[in-house]
Write an enzyme that holds these catalytic residues in place. Sequence first.
Site, PDB file in Angstrom:
ATOM      1  N   GLY A  76       0.810  -1.212   0.000  1.00 49.13           N
ATOM      2  CA  GLY A  76       0.000   0.000   0.000  1.00 49.13           C
ATOM      3  C   GLY A  76       0.837   1.252   0.000  1.00 49.13           C
ATOM      4  N   GLU A 126       9.988   4.058   7.061  1.00 47.34           N
ATOM      5  CA  GLU A 126      10.017   2.600   7.088  1.00 47.34           C
ATOM      6  C   GLU A 126      10.786   2.156   8.333  1.00 47.34           C
ATOM      7  OE1 GLU A 126       9.988  -1.154   7.089  1.00 47.34           O
ATOM      8  OE2 GLU A 126       8.809  -0.183   5.502  1.00 47.34           O
ATOM      9  N   GLY A 157       6.536  -6.264   2.936  1.00 45.92           N
ATOM     10  CA  GLY A 157       6.334  -7.695   2.771  1.00 45.92           C
ATOM     11  C   GLY A 157       6.795  -8.240   1.437  1.00 45.92           C
ATOM     12  N   ALA A 164       6.077 -14.665  -0.999  1.00 46.08           N
ATOM     13  CA  ALA A 164       6.335 -15.747  -1.954  1.00 46.08           C
ATOM     14  C   ALA A 164       6.061 -15.335  -3.396  1.00 46.08           C
ATOM     15  CB  ALA A 164       5.494 -16.975  -1.586  1.00 46.08           C
ATOM     16  N   VAL A 197       7.372   5.032  13.496  1.00 46.97           N
ATOM     17  CA  VAL A 197       6.406   6.060  13.876  1.00 46.97           C
ATOM     18  C   VAL A 197       5.749   5.654  15.192  1.00 46.97           C
ATOM     19  CG1 VAL A 197       4.280   7.247  13.230  1.00 46.97           C
ATOM     20  CG2 VAL A 197       6.005   6.732  11.488  1.00 46.97           C
ATOM     21  N   HIS A 225      -0.823 -13.887   6.237  1.00 47.04           N
ATOM     22  CA  HIS A 225      -1.697 -12.913   5.585  1.00 47.04           C
ATOM     23  C   HIS A 225      -2.669 -12.322   6.597  1.00 47.04           C
ATOM     24  CE1 HIS A 225      -0.828 -15.684   1.968  1.00 47.04           C
ATOM     25  NE2 HIS A 225       0.060 -14.707   2.012  1.00 47.04           N
ATOM     26  N   GLY A 259      -3.102  -3.672   4.126  1.00 43.61           N
ATOM     27  CA  GLY A 259      -3.955  -4.822   4.394  1.00 43.61           C
ATOM     28  C   GLY A 259      -4.973  -4.599   5.479  1.00 43.61           C
TER      29      GLY A 259
END
Length: 547
Positions: free
Chosen positions: A16, A35, A86, A91, A227, A469, A502
């Site tokens: 995202g 990050e 991620g 994968a 953050v 996930h 997500g």
Amino acid sequence: MTAFDHDVVVIGSGFGGSVAALRLSAKGYRVHVYEAGRRFADTDFAKTSWNVRRYLWAPAIGCFGVQRIHRLPHVMILAGAGVGGGSLNYANTLYEPGPAFFADPQWAALGDWHDELAPHYATAKRMLGVVEQYPHSGPVERIMEGAANDLGVGDTFRRAPVGVFFGAPGETVPDPFFGGDGPDRTGCTLCGNCMVGCRVGAKNTLAKNYLALAERLGATIEPLRTVVEVRPRAGGGYEVTTVRSGAWLARDRRTVSAGQVVFAAGTWGTQQLLHRMKDSGALPALPDALGRLTRTNSEALDGAVAVAVPEELELARGVAITTSFHVDERTHVENVRYGPGSNLMGMLATGLVPGDRSLLARLGSLVGGMLRHPVTALRLGSLRRWSERGIIALVMQTADNSLTLSLRRRFGRRVLTSAQGEGEPNPSHLPGAHLAAQAIAARVASASGVHAEARGSWPEVFGIPLTAHFLGGAVVSGSPDQGVVDRYHRVWGYPGLHVVDGAAVPANPGVNPSLTITAMAERAVSLWPRRSGADERPTQEELLARH
């Protein structure tokens, strides 16, 4: 927006956050990305998972790798860390979900999501360099097809769509994806270590596409910054405070101002930050729906392992995931591999035990099997050549189950905890996963000519499933009573805050969610105005009036 240090601060650089960084930079915004993880060159990744400092993420003890592991009472979570999020350790598997995902009641009334997202899935596939079918075939692919046939579902078997550059193996060429604007790329060597970090340069990580292009347009990325606070700023905009990742002392606390903030720290990171901001009073008006409809993709990680495998069988050769089939209409099974030498995650594996029994009965079944066949148990449980002796089975469902996350006090700190949520109970085991693991084990035994057994995981023995996930908890909704963000991914009550990772996904997709997160982010930021343009999106008040 010139009054702010940055027009937009993006928290996180995964699927995202990377989309937001590129697309908003292209619209003229001054974008700064924080990050928590480090930046990796291809050769910085661990050679195998035993190089713990480069593989695992535990910055407080000096481990700055790509693999995060989190635990809640109802699930153990595998996630990513680093510039590229991620994508560094996933994968590289990029499926679109089926109709059940788009028709989920949580968001079905807000639009025709299949049609609305279709062009953004196409954009995401182009950007991530999706090869619609894994182009190679080997023993694992034949084993998976045979297992599907044995279960009577051979018609559902397919090769996985993957985001990998399959040029000449090991040969480096100028950027083949973006007309030379991206970095040079090297053809895949099928080493199998996609999830440890691609040292070859073949994996289409976000550092190779979205983030590389965003930096060319002026976006700035600051790694190793975590953050810790976001709060409204007097006079408009927000203040964003960061500290040095993993620091015990000398945390180097800094605060910048931004006109708007994009939360894209992954479901765990975004939820944790939002919960803490609501609890501390920094963002007190966050919807009470925060934490609800947290999803695990109804997932399990089981598999099969042999006591020994002939070297020529090459179970560890290929990219991480190459095939899949459906045990039933809502249960999707994929093979997963690590490369030779990457055996650390084998420490999570153990015998497969009946999941519908009590903990005492599950432990009794496990111990009983070890006592009856101690030599076989030792050989199956050995970490020696673990990645070369077996096949992991990643199993996902579109089932409507969820958790509800909240904060609790532990050792003087407020930490995330979980409870069963709406829909079906989040499963502690999946019967379909056990069937698939047993079928795969039978085929491994046949192909290798030695004893092989289905395997489960230690967390599953204790009723805690594993998921790679983790989704939801700040989901798209028609009102703040039903979720955290509106259909444009703006946080209810704080339209200058956005969730585009997500955490916004409203339902279990039943397939690897990376492509869906990317497509949803593409759609959300495509609807932002240009930096100097008029915002044509309806206000939240107008949305509520329509709702």
